[in-house]
Scaffold this active site. Structure first.
Site, PDB file in Angstrom:
ATOM      1  N   SER A  63      -2.369  -3.724  -3.707  1.00  0.00           N
ATOM      2  CA  SER A  63      -1.284  -2.945  -4.300  1.00  0.00           C
ATOM      3  C   SER A  63      -1.291  -2.940  -5.814  1.00  0.00           C
ATOM      4  O   SER A  63      -0.683  -2.056  -6.425  1.00  0.00           O
ATOM      5  CB  SER A  63       0.076  -3.462  -3.799  1.00  0.00           C
ATOM      6  OG  SER A  63       0.245  -4.826  -4.147  1.00  0.00           O
ATOM      7  N   HIS A  84       0.018  -1.467   2.730  1.00  0.00           N
ATOM      8  CA  HIS A  84      -0.086  -0.208   1.979  1.00  0.00           C
ATOM      9  C   HIS A  84      -1.051   0.795   2.603  1.00  0.00           C
ATOM     10  O   HIS A  84      -1.057   1.958   2.211  1.00  0.00           O
ATOM     11  CB  HIS A  84      -0.525  -0.496   0.543  1.00  0.00           C
ATOM     12  CG  HIS A  84       0.532  -1.165  -0.281  1.00  0.00           C
ATOM     13  ND1 HIS A  84       1.449  -0.457  -1.029  1.00  0.00           N
ATOM     14  CD2 HIS A  84       0.830  -2.473  -0.462  1.00  0.00           C
ATOM     15  CE1 HIS A  84       2.259  -1.307  -1.643  1.00  0.00           C
ATOM     16  NE2 HIS A  84       1.899  -2.537  -1.305  1.00  0.00           N
ATOM     17  N   LYS A 125       6.667   1.421   3.768  1.00  0.00           N
ATOM     18  CA  LYS A 125       5.946   2.358   2.902  1.00  0.00           C
ATOM     19  C   LYS A 125       5.856   3.736   3.548  1.00  0.00           C
ATOM     20  O   LYS A 125       6.661   4.610   3.287  1.00  0.00           O
ATOM     21  CB  LYS A 125       4.550   1.822   2.578  1.00  0.00           C
ATOM     22  CG  LYS A 125       4.515   0.749   1.504  1.00  0.00           C
ATOM     23  CD  LYS A 125       4.881  -0.608   2.015  1.00  0.00           C
ATOM     24  CE  LYS A 125       4.729  -1.690   0.966  1.00  0.00           C
ATOM     25  NZ  LYS A 125       5.122  -3.008   1.451  1.00  0.00           N
TER      26      LYS A 125
END
Length: 506
Positions: free
Chosen positions: A280, A308, A340
């Site tokens: 990230s 992610h 996310k």
């Protein structure tokens, strides 16, 4: 050199101000018994932070505190309403401005109300309307939620409560929890799945459940702090390998197997290799194919954190395994979050039935923590159906294509400007290097002034010399949104001398 010089100036000035404050007995950080804050009475309270942490917080972090923790008053879509904040003590504390009438000075009120990005919310609080370049709204569910998710999510409230007020092992399991776990396992190609109510705690409580004393964890050096916390609390021995360096990973595995445990030289009970799908802070995806190859060669287990990457990578959004062509069966533990790409909260662990059943009974995150809200479960189910095309539309397919196209376009334009952009194409995360500590606040404030909500990152989240801005692109952004943002970013880059790819002086 300028980065070192910048920190030297900030640290020197900070120490000088501390000396002056103690000498003249005056300063916003001077702790006295007459302070309005009870915690400033050192006869009753110990210092919360000591030494370098205390100094860094006071003299470096507080100088730029307005650039972090900005509260919002809208859904985190492509555009966002950011609440204006003020400080009466030089950024030591921040408070929401509230209605414009809270400002006593007429010129200050005029300055806010005449701004290009001025706005208010329903209760009159002042906001700044910004293009959102910082949220993890990868597939844009925050933008079209009324169309894609609202009916089913709101409908769940007529049958189930907002919270079960219990853990999964007691009275916290509903039909929706079982449906979430079933759809996630099916989506990932795993036998079973267990869902937890917080992404960070998914790693922090699962890793100590899987390994302990006598085990070895081999972790990528840039793994997320939730993995670091989980590894440290497990009691297992920990080794780190160079980021995405599979030859270094192989060297550590070979040494670990040959040397065994310290002192006794007994073999390790188990070896667990932990990596992430997308890192990230780097915007890079894992070299998963080679990680799996090396791990299987030496009989180590593989733990993949897809916080992610799930929903954001691969032709159908199935994450790093799909993107790199790795069979999910070759990854022993698949971890991910719903915060996310899916517009929800919580996390999951997917794997074999034996693994998942063991975690349900023994992981603190499952056995003792509150279960996921049924409303959130419905959000996750609905978003998965959209992505998989089970809602009868091609919205999911279009979202995945838009995210990939938007990410690559934005990355290409940033690179063409001459900025130092980290990461790989197809990643929705684009870190841009700032390096100099003085540019952290300058970049954030200049972007905010232009109606861009961006994330800036400094120490300790990244190494002290590697400060950066991090852009997160979503399927909800239009080409016009990105072009406007890029125009403003280039203006700021010229102003702050950030074009390091074209000149060492920016």
């Amino acid at each position: 050199i300028t980065t070192y010089l910048g920190y030297a100036v900030l640290i020197s000035c900070g120490h000088l101000r501390d000396i002056c404050a103690n000498l003249f007995r005056s300063g916003r950080y001077l702790r006295t018994a007459r302070s309005p804050y009870p915690s400033d009475d050192t006869t009753k309270y110990a210092l919360l932070l000591k030494s370098w942490e205390n100094f860094y917080t006071r003299r470096l972090y507080h100088r730029i505190q307005d650039c972090f923790n900005r509260p919002i008053a809208s859904r985190p879509g492509a555009t966002i309403e950011v609440l204006e904040r003020v400080s009466a003590d030089g950024n030591k504390t921040m408070s929401v401005l509230g209605p414009l009438g809270n400002l006593k000075d007429e010129s200050d009120r005029e300055s806010y109300s005449s701004g290009e990005h001025y706005g208010t919310v329903s209760d009159g609080r002042v906001t700044r309307r910004c293009l959102n370049l910082g949220s993890y709204n990868y597939l844009g569910f925050a933008d079209d939620w009324n169309v894609t998710c609202k009916e089913e999510v709101m409908g769940s409230l007529s049958k189930l409560p907002v919270s079960c007020s219990s853990s999964r092992s007691e009275a916290g399991t509903t039909a929706l929890h079982k449906e979430v776990e079933g759809i996630v396992a099916r989506f990932l190609g795993k036998e079973d799945c267990v869902c937890l109510n917080m992404g960070f705690n998914t790693n922090a409580t699962t890793i100590p459940t899987l390994v302990g004393r006598g085990d070895l964890i081999i972790s990528d050096e840039l793994n997320h702090t939730s993995i670091v916390n989980g590894a440290r609390s497990s009691g297992a021995a920990i080794r780190t390998f160079g980021h995405n360096d599979t030859s270094h990973l192989e060297d550590i595995l070979r040494e670990g197997i040959i040397m065994g445990q310290p002192r006794t030289r007994r073999p390790w009970r188990k070896i667990l290799v932990i990596v992430e799908g997308i890192y990230s802070m780097e915007g890079e995806y894992c070299d998963l194919r080679n990680v799996v190859r090396v791990a299987k060669k030496y009989g180590a287990y593989v733990y993949l954190d897809e916080a992610h990457s799930i929903g954001a990578m691969g032709p159908t959004g199935r994450g790093c395994c799909e993107y790199t062509g790795v069979n999910p069966a070759d990854v022993d533990v698949l971890m991910g979050t719903f915060t996310k790409s899916f517009g929800g909260m919580g996390g999951y662990i997917a794997g074999s039935k034996d693994l998942v059943n063991y975690l349900r009974r023994h992981s603190a995150g499952s056995a003792f923590h509150n279960s996921l809200s049924p409303v959130v479960c419905q959000q996750i189910i609905t978003s998965f159906k959209v992505i998989m095309g089970e809602d009868g539309t091609n919205i999911g397919k279009r979202k995945l294509a838009a995210l990939r196209d938007n990410s690559n376009y934005f990355r290409m334009r940033l690179s063409d400007m001459g900025l130092h952009v980290l990461g790989h194409y197809d990643s929705p995360i684009m870190p841009v290097m700032l390096y100099n500590p003085t540019k952290i606040a300058a970049f954030s404030r200049e972007c905010f002034k232009r109606g861009l909500a961006v994330v800036v990152v400094g120490f300790p989240a990244v190494p002290i010399l590697m400060s950066r801005a991090r852009f997160c692109i979503s399927a909800g952004h239009t080409r016009e949104d990105m072009d406007r943002a890029l125009e403003q970013i280039e203006e700021v880059a010229d102003l702050l001398k950030l074009k390091y790819s074209k000149s060492i002086f920016g």
